[in-house]
Scaffold this motif. Structure first.
Motif, PDB file in Angstrom:
ATOM      1  N   PRO A 195       0.824  -1.206   0.000  1.00 20.40           N
ATOM      2  CA  PRO A 195       0.000   0.000   0.000  1.00 20.40           C
ATOM      3  C   PRO A 195       0.866   1.267   0.000  1.00 20.40           C
ATOM      4  O   PRO A 195       1.931   1.281   0.617  1.00 20.40           O
ATOM      5  N   LEU A 196       0.434   2.256  -0.712  1.00 24.67           N
ATOM      6  CA  LEU A 196       1.062   3.577  -0.807  1.00 24.67           C
ATOM      7  C   LEU A 196       2.412   3.595  -1.535  1.00 24.67           C
ATOM      8  O   LEU A 196       3.092   4.607  -1.542  1.00 24.67           O
ATOM      9  N   GLU A 197       2.783   2.472  -2.134  1.00 27.63           N
ATOM     10  CA  GLU A 197       3.998   2.506  -2.955  1.00 27.63           C
ATOM     11  C   GLU A 197       3.751   3.392  -4.170  1.00 27.63           C
ATOM     12  O   GLU A 197       4.623   4.131  -4.618  1.00 27.63           O
ATOM     13  N   LEU A 198       2.528   3.316  -4.708  1.00 26.11           N
ATOM     14  CA  LEU A 198       2.148   4.129  -5.862  1.00 26.11           C
ATOM     15  C   LEU A 198       0.690   4.552  -5.718  1.00 26.11           C
ATOM     16  O   LEU A 198      -0.180   3.719  -5.478  1.00 26.11           O
TER      17      LEU A 198
ATOM     18  N   GLU B 245      -1.183   7.582   5.348  1.00 28.38           N
ATOM     19  CA  GLU B 245       0.062   7.110   5.956  1.00 28.38           C
ATOM     20  C   GLU B 245      -0.165   6.682   7.397  1.00 28.38           C
ATOM     21  O   GLU B 245       0.424   5.722   7.882  1.00 28.38           O
ATOM     22  N   LYS B 246      -1.036   7.395   8.064  1.00 27.72           N
ATOM     23  CA  LYS B 246      -1.344   7.046   9.449  1.00 27.72           C
ATOM     24  C   LYS B 246      -2.050   5.687   9.498  1.00 27.72           C
ATOM     25  O   LYS B 246      -1.763   4.859  10.360  1.00 27.72           O
TER      26      LYS B 246
ATOM     27  N   PRO C  72       5.171   5.203   4.312  1.00 26.39           N
ATOM     28  CA  PRO C  72       5.138   6.473   3.571  1.00 26.39           C
ATOM     29  C   PRO C  72       4.653   6.307   2.133  1.00 26.39           C
ATOM     30  O   PRO C  72       4.832   5.255   1.529  1.00 26.39           O
ATOM     31  N   LEU C  73       4.042   7.351   1.630  1.00 28.79           N
ATOM     32  CA  LEU C  73       3.627   7.390   0.232  1.00 28.79           C
ATOM     33  C   LEU C  73       4.876   7.634  -0.621  1.00 28.79           C
ATOM     34  O   LEU C  73       5.609   8.583  -0.392  1.00 28.79           O
ATOM     35  N   LYS C  74       5.091   6.745  -1.584  1.00 27.25           N
ATOM     36  CA  LYS C  74       6.350   6.807  -2.316  1.00 27.25           C
ATOM     37  C   LYS C  74       6.210   7.540  -3.651  1.00 27.25           C
ATOM     38  O   LYS C  74       6.958   8.460  -3.935  1.00 27.25           O
TER      39      LYS C  74
ATOM     40  N   PHE D 281      -4.478  16.762  -1.252  1.00 23.21           N
ATOM     41  CA  PHE D 281      -3.409  15.764  -1.302  1.00 23.21           C
ATOM     42  C   PHE D 281      -2.725  15.654   0.062  1.00 23.21           C
ATOM     43  O   PHE D 281      -2.459  14.561   0.555  1.00 23.21           O
ATOM     44  N   ARG D 282      -2.464  16.811   0.683  1.00 27.15           N
ATOM     45  CA  ARG D 282      -1.872  16.818   2.028  1.00 27.15           C
ATOM     46  C   ARG D 282      -2.744  16.040   3.008  1.00 27.15           C
ATOM     47  O   ARG D 282      -2.258  15.228   3.792  1.00 27.15           O
ATOM     48  N   GLU D 283      -4.026  16.328   2.935  1.00 28.27           N
ATOM     49  CA  GLU D 283      -4.990  15.697   3.843  1.00 28.27           C
ATOM     50  C   GLU D 283      -5.002  14.177   3.626  1.00 28.27           C
ATOM     51  O   GLU D 283      -4.961  13.393   4.564  1.00 28.27           O
ATOM     52  N   PHE D 284      -5.040  13.790   2.344  1.00 25.38           N
ATOM     53  CA  PHE D 284      -5.049  12.374   2.005  1.00 25.38           C
ATOM     54  C   PHE D 284      -3.776  11.692   2.504  1.00 25.38           C
ATOM     55  O   PHE D 284      -3.819  10.624   3.121  1.00 25.38           O
TER      56      PHE D 284
END
Ligand SMILES: [Zn+2]
Length: 375
Positions: free
Chosen positions: A89-92, A146-147, A152-154, A138-141
């Motif tokens: 998750p969040l790699e892309l 990530e939480k 981390p979002l990569k 985007f910041r909010e997302f």
């Protein structure tokens, strides 16, 4: 539908067949509507493979649903491409913005932005008044996702829309070590995941709104519910799991789902009641409020939104709009207003219009537990 909650039927052969529906068929129809007009093949897959909790066994049906037919726009074939899939998750994350919508939503928005996790295909949607709000969303997302996932979002993949290529956006990605991949101009295929997701969302939203004959300003509510439902639907990219489960590791429940846009009565607490007989407020069911485990309702007369756990639904009913409202040109998405086709994420159903799902008695609500924010 008439105000007395009876459905006027003109009988011809096809409609007579509808009246002879079996209970099983009615149940399948009810779930077709609750799941945002999801196709019966997908419904059967969801129930047969036990991908969600609380869904009965669904048998496919052949009839044609008018709302599905109207909701679906021209089919466009996107070559999915064989790009490498993320392994966590969040790699892309894929993102795209849709709008401006012709009509401002009830909440005052004209755009929406989606973020789709490549690994799970789970999607999040945020509504914007202006495209310039994209970075804030985007910041909010990023903070929320990530939480939730603890990683981390990569990589963020978007098209070259101005809202993604601003200096501020660029600085933000650099600051957080996010690699921002921009797809080639005029090549939606490269941003295929985000684009297809948008088409699927729009098709589902249109079908739900057309199915309940809602005015255009309800588009954002429909889009939000479509995303919520699609996270609980099969996707071709993840086998035998919903995006919800691929993201968080547990099966979602669908027990609490109700038909979007139906009439719903919110219980009014004693202290707020003016007259003894005003025990409930007649509203339209417009969505799920996961943070508070409740339903979102909207009263078109007072133009007020209500969050309530204590709701009685009439899932087969539609709000009776005044002629005045009904005659406003183009209810919701005009036919042909939105270009685009069927996404690959969830197949939408084919089946018939006239018969409302299930026999009409309201169902008392018990609070539900599942779900994440606007996802
Ligand atoms: Zn349908």
């Amino acid at each position: 539908m008439a105000t007395n909650r009876l459905f006027p039927l003109s009988l011809d052969a096809k409609e007579t067949a509808c009246l002879a529906k079996t209970g099983e068929e009615e149940e399948a129809w009810l779930w077709h509507h609750r799941m945002g007009h999801l196709g019966f093949t997908s419904l059967k897959l969801l129930s047969g493979s036990k991908m969600v909790e609380g869904l009965p066994m669904i048998t496919p049906h052949q009839r044609v649903c008018e709302a599905c037919t109207k909701g679906k726009q021209r089919r466009e074939t996107f070559e999915g491409g064989k790009s490498r899939r993320a392994t966590r998750p969040l790699e892309l994350v894929h993102s795209d913005i849709a709008g401006p919508f012709e009509t401002t939503s009830i909440g005052g928005s004209r755009y929406y932005i989606t973020f789709t996790d490549d690994f799970s295909r789970k999607c999040w949607v945020y509504f914007l008044r202006e495209k310039a709000e994209a970075l804030d969303k985007f910041r909010e997302f990023k903070a929320m996702a990530e939480k939730e996932v603890g990683q981390p979002l990569k990589v963020l993949r978007t098209d070259r829309g101005g809202e993604y290529t601003s200096r501020l956006f660029d600085d933000y990605c650099r600051e957080w070590g996010i690699s921002h991949q921009l797809t080639a101009a005029y090549s939606p295929q490269q941003n295929g995941v985000a684009e297809r997701k948008n088409l699927t969302i729009m098709n589902m939203a249109r079908s739900m709104v057309k199915g309940k004959r809602l005015p255009k300003k309800y588009w954002a509510e429909a889009v939000q519910v479509a995303v919520y439902l699609l996270n609980r639907c099969p996707t071709k990219s993840v086998k035998f799991k919903t995006p919800f489960e691929a993201w968080c590791g547990r099966k979602p429940s669908v027990k609490h789902l109700r038909v979007f846009g139906c009439v719903a009565y919110a219980h009014i607490p004693d202290q707020r009641r003016r007259k003894l007989d005003d025990r409930s407020e007649k509203c339209i069911f417009v969505g799920y409020a996961p943070a508070s485990k409740a339903y979102k309702l909207y009263n078109p007369e007072t133009e007020k939104a209500i969050i309530s756990r204590d709701v009685v639904f009439e899932e087969d009913s539609c709000w009776s709009w005044d002629e005045e409202v009904r005659n406003i040109k183009g209810m919701f998405f005009d036919d042909g207003e939105e270009e685009g086709g069927q996404g690959d994420e969830a197949e939408m159903g084919g089946a018939e219009p006239l018969s409302p799902p299930s026999g009409g008695s309201g169902v008392a609500l018990t609070p539900y537990s599942s779900g994440t924010s606007s996802s």
